[in-house]
Design an enzyme around this catalytic site. Structure first.
Site, PDB file in Angstrom:
ATOM      1  N   GLU A  64      -6.538  16.146  12.347  1.00 48.19           N
ATOM      2  CA  GLU A  64      -6.714  15.431  13.603  1.00 48.19           C
ATOM      3  C   GLU A  64      -6.755  16.469  14.726  1.00 48.19           C
ATOM      4  OE1 GLU A  64      -3.847  14.087  16.468  1.00 48.19           O
ATOM      5  OE2 GLU A  64      -3.634  12.304  15.212  1.00 48.19           O
ATOM      6  N   SER A 103       0.772  14.708  14.821  1.00 51.00           N
ATOM      7  CA  SER A 103       0.149  14.530  13.492  1.00 51.00           C
ATOM      8  C   SER A 103      -0.917  15.602  13.307  1.00 51.00           C
ATOM      9  CB  SER A 103      -0.548  13.177  13.406  1.00 51.00           C
ATOM     10  OG  SER A 103       0.355  12.142  13.672  1.00 51.00           O
ATOM     11  N   ARG A 141      -8.695   7.727  16.807  1.00 51.54           N
ATOM     12  CA  ARG A 141      -8.625   9.164  17.147  1.00 51.54           C
ATOM     13  C   ARG A 141     -10.029   9.748  17.310  1.00 51.54           C
ATOM     14  NH1 ARG A 141      -4.006   7.521  17.239  1.00 51.54           N
ATOM     15  NH2 ARG A 141      -2.156   8.704  16.689  1.00 51.54           N
TER      16      ARG A 141
HETATM   17  N1  EPU Z   1       5.588   8.169   5.702  1.00 55.41           N
HETATM   18  C1  EPU Z   1       6.175   8.757   4.610  1.00 55.41           C
HETATM   19  N2  EPU Z   1       6.552  10.065   4.706  1.00 55.41           N
HETATM   20  C2  EPU Z   1       6.392  10.779   5.838  1.00 55.41           C
HETATM   21  C3  EPU Z   1       5.798  10.167   6.940  1.00 55.41           C
HETATM   22  C4  EPU Z   1       5.406   8.856   6.860  1.00 55.41           C
HETATM   23  O1  EPU Z   1       6.347   8.149   3.554  1.00 55.41           O
HETATM   24  O2  EPU Z   1       6.790  11.948   5.841  1.00 55.41           O
HETATM   25  C5  EPU Z   1       5.228   6.739   5.623  1.00 55.41           C
HETATM   26  C6  EPU Z   1       6.192   5.907   6.469  1.00 55.41           C
HETATM   27  O3  EPU Z   1       7.311   5.515   5.735  1.00 55.41           O
HETATM   28  C7  EPU Z   1       5.362   4.719   6.845  1.00 55.41           C
HETATM   29  C8  EPU Z   1       3.961   5.296   6.941  1.00 55.41           C
HETATM   30  O4  EPU Z   1       3.979   6.531   6.231  1.00 55.41           O
HETATM   31  O5  EPU Z   1       5.358   3.754   5.818  1.00 55.41           O
HETATM   32  C9  EPU Z   1       3.492   5.492   8.359  1.00 55.41           C
HETATM   33  O6  EPU Z   1       4.345   6.369   9.055  1.00 55.41           O
HETATM   34  P1  EPU Z   1       4.590   6.261  10.634  1.00 55.41           P
HETATM   35  O7  EPU Z   1       4.832   4.871  11.015  1.00 55.41           O
HETATM   36  O8  EPU Z   1       5.575   7.295  11.011  1.00 55.41           O
HETATM   37  O9  EPU Z   1       3.169   6.586  11.268  1.00 55.41           O
HETATM   38  P2  EPU Z   1       2.073   7.652  10.859  1.00 55.41           P
HETATM   39  O10 EPU Z   1       0.939   7.001  10.209  1.00 55.41           O
HETATM   40  O11 EPU Z   1       2.710   8.770  10.157  1.00 55.41           O
HETATM   41  C10 EPU Z   1       0.760   7.350  13.144  1.00 55.41           C
HETATM   42  C11 EPU Z   1       0.125   8.265  14.165  1.00 55.41           C
HETATM   43  C12 EPU Z   1       1.200   8.860  15.076  1.00 55.41           C
HETATM   44  C13 EPU Z   1       1.911   7.717  15.779  1.00 55.41           C
HETATM   45  C14 EPU Z   1       2.523   6.791  14.704  1.00 55.41           C
HETATM   46  C15 EPU Z   1       3.137   5.560  15.309  1.00 55.41           C
HETATM   47  C16 EPU Z   1      -1.879   9.176  13.137  1.00 55.41           C
HETATM   48  C17 EPU Z   1      -2.521  10.361  12.516  1.00 55.41           C
HETATM   49  N3  EPU Z   1      -0.595   9.328  13.499  1.00 55.41           N
HETATM   50  O12 EPU Z   1       1.613   8.163  12.326  1.00 55.41           O
HETATM   51  O13 EPU Z   1       0.540   9.648  16.070  1.00 55.41           O
HETATM   52  O14 EPU Z   1       2.945   8.203  16.622  1.00 55.41           O
HETATM   53  O15 EPU Z   1       1.475   6.328  13.802  1.00 55.41           O
HETATM   54  O16 EPU Z   1       2.144   4.750  15.833  1.00 55.41           O
HETATM   55  O17 EPU Z   1      -2.518   8.141  13.304  1.00 55.41           O
HETATM   56  C18 EPU Z   1      -0.149  11.840  16.676  1.00 55.41           C
HETATM   57  O18 EPU Z   1      -1.306  11.416  16.646  1.00 55.41           O
HETATM   58  O19 EPU Z   1       0.117  13.032  16.968  1.00 55.41           O
HETATM   59  C19 EPU Z   1       0.948  10.950  16.314  1.00 55.41           C
HETATM   60  C20 EPU Z   1       2.202  11.364  16.216  1.00 55.41           C
END
Ligand code: EPU
Length: 338
Positions: free
Chosen positions: A333, A237, A162
């Site tokens: 972000e 995010s 990012r």
């Molecule tokens: N999780 C929780 N609670 C929540 C959300 C997530 O426990 O409310 C846990 C999930 O269970 C999982 C982990 O956190 O174990 C990661 O969650 P997820 O796979 O949904 O991905 P993320 O890290 O929350 C990132 C990106 C997203 C992208 C997804 C999929 C960032 C800041 N965000 O989210 O990007 O879609 O991975 O690749 O890196 C964006 O940048 O706007 C965005 C949506």
């Protein structure tokens, strides 16, 4: 140049914040952009693309230049690859749908990310195991002071998580006018490593997925987890996932053995901010019209009439709670316009 006065920006930012632009100008061509930048009576210009990664906290007094330059063209093509030049104002997701119709592969995992193509390199957008930089060849940007168009290679852009040159040394100095991608025409390299994609394909009995199947899987996953900005204001995010060093990680994981994490190097671990925020009890919480999304704690939402200030206050409260509970600092972000 058509300069409009006191325009509401509610429709121009996916958070749906009802701030005003005192002066607003839609730019549809490169020469229009050049002319707009030469308007001496407006000293400062505010560059607006798809408005999908910003939180506006007050009315904007500078001249808002809404970059709406369209067009997709093939620069180069052989049997295996196509090089596509996409103008900055093209909507990101619609552009991907178009590439899929032509059977051009590479961008499918990034389906449904809101915003325009021109702003995508600024923060090297990414999702489900793929980042913009993986298909990026170069971009062109107009230098604000000279109005000269410069070309930036992948190396020049210095992409990170990012992050890019345009968020650091190049900040406030350039306006990206087009992005050039290198995509596959056959032997597509499918990225299904992300668990949720595999599950989705399995659920639909798809054993040999096409790039379109992957896009559809991503769309289904995103629709389940992430709010549609047309229905509920948000900027995806809100926070970045924090990267912590090995020492802090060891302390953290001792106390939180069930926490998800990704090892990113010998000494660095990324912890999902959504998990940290959920543990602090914020998931689904609502304060007036500002809230934390029910299905993804990393996303802050505007239920209708929240001001930028209300969203920021909530973000600050969350940041403090996470720090107090875990000793980990999370940073936005989203670009905060103060
Ligand atoms: N999780 C929780 N609670 C929540 C959300 C997530 O426990 O409310 C846990 C999930 O269970 C999982 C982990 O956190 O174990 C990661 O969650 P997820 O796979 O949904 O991905 P993320 O890290 O929350 C990132 C990106 C997203 C992208 C997804 C999929 C960032 C800041 N965000 O989210 O990007 O879609 O991975 O690749 O890196 C964006 O940048 O706007 C965005 C949506």
């Amino acid at each position: 140049m058509n300069i409009q006065h006191n325009i509401s920006l509610k429709e121009y930012n996916t958070f749906g914040i009802n701030a005003k632009a005192r002066f607003f100008c839609e730019v549809k061509t490169i020469s229009g952009l050049e002319q707009a930048l030469q308007l001496k009576e407006y000293t400062n210009k505010f560059i607006l693309g798809g408005g999908s990664n910003m939180l506006i906290t007050k009315d904007i007094e500078d001249l808002v230049l809404y970059i709406n330059i369209k067009g997709i063209s093939i620069v180069k093509e052989d049997e295996n690859y196509v090089t596509l030049k996409v103008m900055a104002g093209e909507n990101w997701h619609n552009m991907i749908l178009w590439t899929l119709e032509q059977n051009y592969g590479g961008l499918e995992n990034m389906s449904l990310i809101p915003g325009n193509t021109g702003t995508a390199p600024i923060q090297n957008i990414g999702a489900y195991g793929v980042e913009l930089k993986d298909c990026f060849e170069s971009c062109e940007a107009m230098e604000i002071v000279s109005q000269e168009i410069k070309e930036f290679t992948k190396d020049d852009c210095n992409f990170g998580y990012r992050d890019s040159f345009f968020k650091n040394k190049g900040k406030g100095k350039y306006i990206i006018t087009s992005v050039t991608f290198k995509l596959t025409k056959k032997n597509h390299v499918l990225n299904t490593s992300y668990g949720a994609i595999e599950e989705e394909l399995h659920k639909n009995n798809i054993e040999k997925p096409t790039i379109k199947d992957i896009s559809n899987a991503v769309i289904a996953i995103r629709n389940r987890k992430l709010p549609n900005p047309k229905e509920l204001g948000n900027s995806g995010s809100f926070f970045k996932n924090p990267v912590i060093n090995k020492e802090l990680y060891s302390l953290f994981i001792k106390k939180n053995s069930d926490a998800p994490f990704y090892k990113i190097s010998k000494n660095e671990y990324k912890i999902p901010a959504g998990w940290l925020i959920e543990q602090c009890g914020y998931k689904g919480k609502r304060y007036g019209d500002a809230g934390v999304h029910n299905n993804q704690a990393l996303v802050l939402v505007n239920y209708g009439n929240a001001s930028g200030k209300e969203i920021i206050d909530l973000a600050y409260k969350i940041k403090q709670s996470v720090y107090l509970k875990f000793g980990i600092t999370i940073n936005p972000e989203v670009n905060i316009i103060k």
